[in-house]
Every structure is written in C-alpha cells, then in structure tokens.
Design a protein around this motif. Structure first.
Motif, PDB file in Angstrom:
ATOM      1  N   ASP A  97     -35.725  -5.127 -64.884  1.00 31.61           N
ATOM      2  CA  ASP A  97     -36.118  -6.143 -63.898  1.00 31.61           C
ATOM      3  C   ASP A  97     -37.600  -5.953 -63.568  1.00 31.61           C
ATOM      4  O   ASP A  97     -37.978  -4.980 -62.923  1.00 31.61           O
ATOM      5  N   ASN A  98     -38.411  -6.890 -64.048  1.00 28.71           N
ATOM      6  CA  ASN A  98     -39.865  -6.816 -63.820  1.00 28.71           C
ATOM      7  C   ASN A  98     -40.310  -7.746 -62.702  1.00 28.71           C
ATOM      8  O   ASN A  98     -41.461  -8.199 -62.681  1.00 28.71           O
ATOM      9  N   GLY A 127     -37.347  -2.174 -62.409  1.00 23.48           N
ATOM     10  CA  GLY A 127     -35.998  -1.904 -61.915  1.00 23.48           C
ATOM     11  C   GLY A 127     -34.979  -2.245 -62.999  1.00 23.48           C
ATOM     12  O   GLY A 127     -35.340  -2.426 -64.167  1.00 23.48           O
ATOM     13  N   VAL A 128     -33.723  -2.332 -62.605  1.00 21.71           N
ATOM     14  CA  VAL A 128     -32.691  -2.610 -63.608  1.00 21.71           C
ATOM     15  C   VAL A 128     -31.893  -3.845 -63.194  1.00 21.71           C
ATOM     16  O   VAL A 128     -31.645  -4.077 -62.007  1.00 21.71           O
ATOM     17  N   VAL A 129     -31.538  -4.646 -64.175  1.00 28.76           N
ATOM     18  CA  VAL A 129     -30.758  -5.859 -63.923  1.00 28.76           C
ATOM     19  C   VAL A 129     -29.332  -5.447 -63.538  1.00 28.76           C
ATOM     20  O   VAL A 129     -28.730  -4.592 -64.207  1.00 28.76           O
ATOM     21  N   PRO A 130     -28.777  -6.023 -62.459  1.00 28.53           N
ATOM     22  CA  PRO A 130     -27.431  -5.634 -62.023  1.00 28.53           C
ATOM     23  C   PRO A 130     -26.402  -5.760 -63.152  1.00 28.53           C
ATOM     24  O   PRO A 130     -26.374  -6.768 -63.862  1.00 28.53           O
ATOM     25  N   GLY A 131     -25.586  -4.738 -63.299  1.00 23.14           N
ATOM     26  CA  GLY A 131     -24.526  -4.758 -64.322  1.00 23.14           C
ATOM     27  C   GLY A 131     -24.933  -4.136 -65.646  1.00 23.14           C
ATOM     28  O   GLY A 131     -24.083  -3.756 -66.451  1.00 23.14           O
ATOM     29  N   ALA A 240     -25.857 -14.690 -71.986  1.00 23.56           N
ATOM     30  CA  ALA A 240     -27.163 -15.081 -71.428  1.00 23.56           C
ATOM     31  C   ALA A 240     -27.284 -14.702 -69.950  1.00 23.56           C
ATOM     32  O   ALA A 240     -26.391 -14.982 -69.151  1.00 23.56           O
ATOM     33  N   LEU A 241     -28.406 -14.065 -69.621  1.00 24.38           N
ATOM     34  CA  LEU A 241     -28.728 -13.700 -68.227  1.00 24.38           C
ATOM     35  C   LEU A 241     -29.677 -14.743 -67.634  1.00 24.38           C
ATOM     36  O   LEU A 241     -30.471 -15.341 -68.371  1.00 24.38           O
ATOM     37  N   PRO A 242     -29.647 -14.950 -66.318  1.00 23.03           N
ATOM     38  CA  PRO A 242     -30.551 -15.931 -65.702  1.00 23.03           C
ATOM     39  C   PRO A 242     -31.966 -15.385 -65.511  1.00 23.03           C
ATOM     40  O   PRO A 242     -32.137 -14.223 -65.152  1.00 23.03           O
ATOM     41  N   ASN A 243     -32.961 -16.209 -65.792  1.00 25.48           N
ATOM     42  CA  ASN A 243     -34.358 -15.854 -65.488  1.00 25.48           C
ATOM     43  C   ASN A 243     -35.114 -17.115 -65.077  1.00 25.48           C
ATOM     44  O   ASN A 243     -35.574 -17.876 -65.937  1.00 25.48           O
ATOM     45  N   PRO A 244     -35.235 -17.351 -63.786  1.00 24.29           N
ATOM     46  CA  PRO A 244     -35.928 -18.566 -63.322  1.00 24.29           C
ATOM     47  C   PRO A 244     -37.440 -18.387 -63.215  1.00 24.29           C
ATOM     48  O   PRO A 244     -38.135 -19.319 -62.806  1.00 24.29           O
ATOM     49  N   THR A 245     -37.981 -17.212 -63.581  1.00 25.71           N
ATOM     50  CA  THR A 245     -39.388 -16.942 -63.262  1.00 25.71           C
ATOM     51  C   THR A 245     -40.370 -17.199 -64.404  1.00 25.71           C
ATOM     52  O   THR A 245     -41.531 -17.467 -64.145  1.00 25.71           O
TER      53      THR A 245
END
Ligand code: MG
Length: 273
Positions: A97-98, A127-131, A240-245
């Motif tokens: 998680d950046n 950081g780390v993505v949850p899960g 697929a993981l979400p990334n809105p940024t």
C-alpha cells in the motif's frame, strides 16, 4: 447581541465556504486524488473490499490446487499439469500500500517522477493491502511459489523484499521472486516466460495489464471490452483489487501533453450525466 453573534457566525461561515468552495468564482478548490487516497487510508469499505477479495482468492486457490488442469494466464497455452504451482501477483496496490506516497503528491500538488518513486521504494515504508499477508502466507504453506511481476525498477527489488519482510509478507527467495520492469512495461512476455516453469493458477493485480496485454493508449471503452471478453475469469482465476488513485485507466482519459487545466476540462467532459 444576538444579531452580532449571528453576523460574526455568518462571516465565519462565508470565509469557510470561500476557502473550500471559492465563493467568488463558484469553482471548488480540491485535488482530483483527495477522495481516492482518503478512501484507501481511512475507510472501512476499502478494508472490507480487500479482505473480501483475498478471502475469496484463498478459496479459489484451494480449487485450483485440486484441479491439475487449472491455469490462469492467457499465455499458458501448453499442458502444465506436471509443473509446480505458482501465483503471479503485482506488487503496488496489490500487496503493498503506497497511499502515503500518493498522499504526499496530493498534499503538495506534486507530480509523479521515476526518481521520487524509486526514492520512496528505497525507504521501504509502504504499508500492506488488507488480506494480502494471510493470503500469501497461506499460499506458501500450500507449497505455492509467489511470483511478483512488477513495474518497479529491478534496482529496487531488494528494497521491495525488505519491505515485504517489514509488513509480514513472505520473503524467502526460495519461495518468492520479484521480477522487475524490463524494457517494456507490458507484463505479457514476463508472464509467458514464467509459464515455461510453473503452472500459474491465479493472477492477482490492481491494473488490467496485470491480467492481459493491453496496447498503450487503448481507449477506456475498449479496455472495458477487453475485460468483458474474459468475464468468466474474473473472481475465478483472475483476482482484482481496487485502486481509485492511479493507473492506465486514468492516463488514457486525457492527452498526456495537455496542461493540467486542459486535462481537468477533458475529464469533466467525460462525465455521464
Ligand atoms: Mg499495481
């Protein structure tokens, strides 16, 4: 007295509205990435979405391991039943998680640069993505190799592994490989090379290019068609993981050479109302 308090309060309100909304022009002052970054950093919904996704991925991994004919990449065309199983994952916004890097760009109106990005990677502060930790450790316990195909530069591969260790992700080089950016950012060739050695049972990522080859400058509507063409794979072999940024989804919306003002205008023009 009451009137005086009301006037002061009204003045304060107007001043606040002016700052937040730009009273004079009617133009709201904000940053395009503010909500996206805050969603990742503060919302229960982001935690839930990622945890949900990785829990489902774990179930899919069990199914994949029980079925020797199960493969995930389009590039895996030959028989792979006798090859050792592997999961191919992206790194950024898939396991690491950046959002702190994105938050800094948002707070300072900064622009992304390769130098700033590599410096961030070397800080090993993501950081780390949850899960992600539970999923990756579960896969390794099951004898699955984790292959990370990333567009981070090869020169930060070691720092990336250190970052994995800091957040609790597996980092034993015997079970984990980080395959950095090559001459091209498209990941298909790297996936294909790994298909020679492994039965790749899942692909996990946050960008369409983590799953299939997407020609540069493919318009948004065509990207959706590419995704729809593989509808049966999503949630099964493709996770697929979400990334809105950030991502190509956003880059292709505007002319890269346009000014910020022109890009913003183009984006408003794309809204479907
Ligand atoms: Mg990514």
């Amino acid at each position: 007295m009451a009137v005086s308090i009301f006037v002061k309060s009204a003045r304060r309100t107007c001043a606040l509205v002016f700052v937040l909304a730009g009273c004079a022009s009617g133009t709201r002052v904000t940053h395009e990435n503010l909500n996206g970054v805050l969603w990742i950093q503060t919302s229960a919904e982001y935690y839930a979405a990622c945890t949900n996704t990785y829990a489902a991925a774990r179930g899919q991994l069990d199914r994949a391991l029980a079925d020797p004919a199960w493969t995930a990449p389009l590039e895996q065309t030959g028989g792979a039943a006798t090859l050792p199983p592997a999961v191919v994952l992206d790194v950024d916004e898939t396991v690491l998680d950046n959002s702190a890097f994105q938050a800094n760009l948002t707070a300072t109106n900064g622009n992304w640069s390769r130098e700033a990005w590599n410096a961030w990677c070397r800080e090993e502060r993501a950081g780390v993505v949850p899960g992600a930790v539970d999923f990756c450790n579960y896969a390794v316990e099951k004898g699955v190799t984790l292959l990370f195909i990333t567009n981070r530069d090869a020169q930060v591969a070691e720092a990336t592994m250190h970052n994995f260790a800091k957040v609790g992700l597996p980092f034993d080089p015997a079970r984990v490989q980080v395959i950095g950016k090559t001459a091209e950012s498209d990941k298909a060739a790297r996936r294909k090379a790994l298909c020679e050695k492994y039965r790749i049972v899942l692909l996990v990522g946050d960008q369409l290019g983590d799953f299939l080859s997407v020609p540069k400058e493919t318009p948004a509507a065509d990207r959706i068609l590419l995704a729809k063409r593989e509808a049966e794979r999503w949630g099964r072999q493709w996770i697929a993981l979400p990334n809105p940024t950030y991502g190509d989804w956003e880059h292709i919306l505007t002319d890269s050479k346009a000014s910020d003002e022109e890009k913003l205008k183009e984006k408003f023009g794309l809204l479907k109302r």
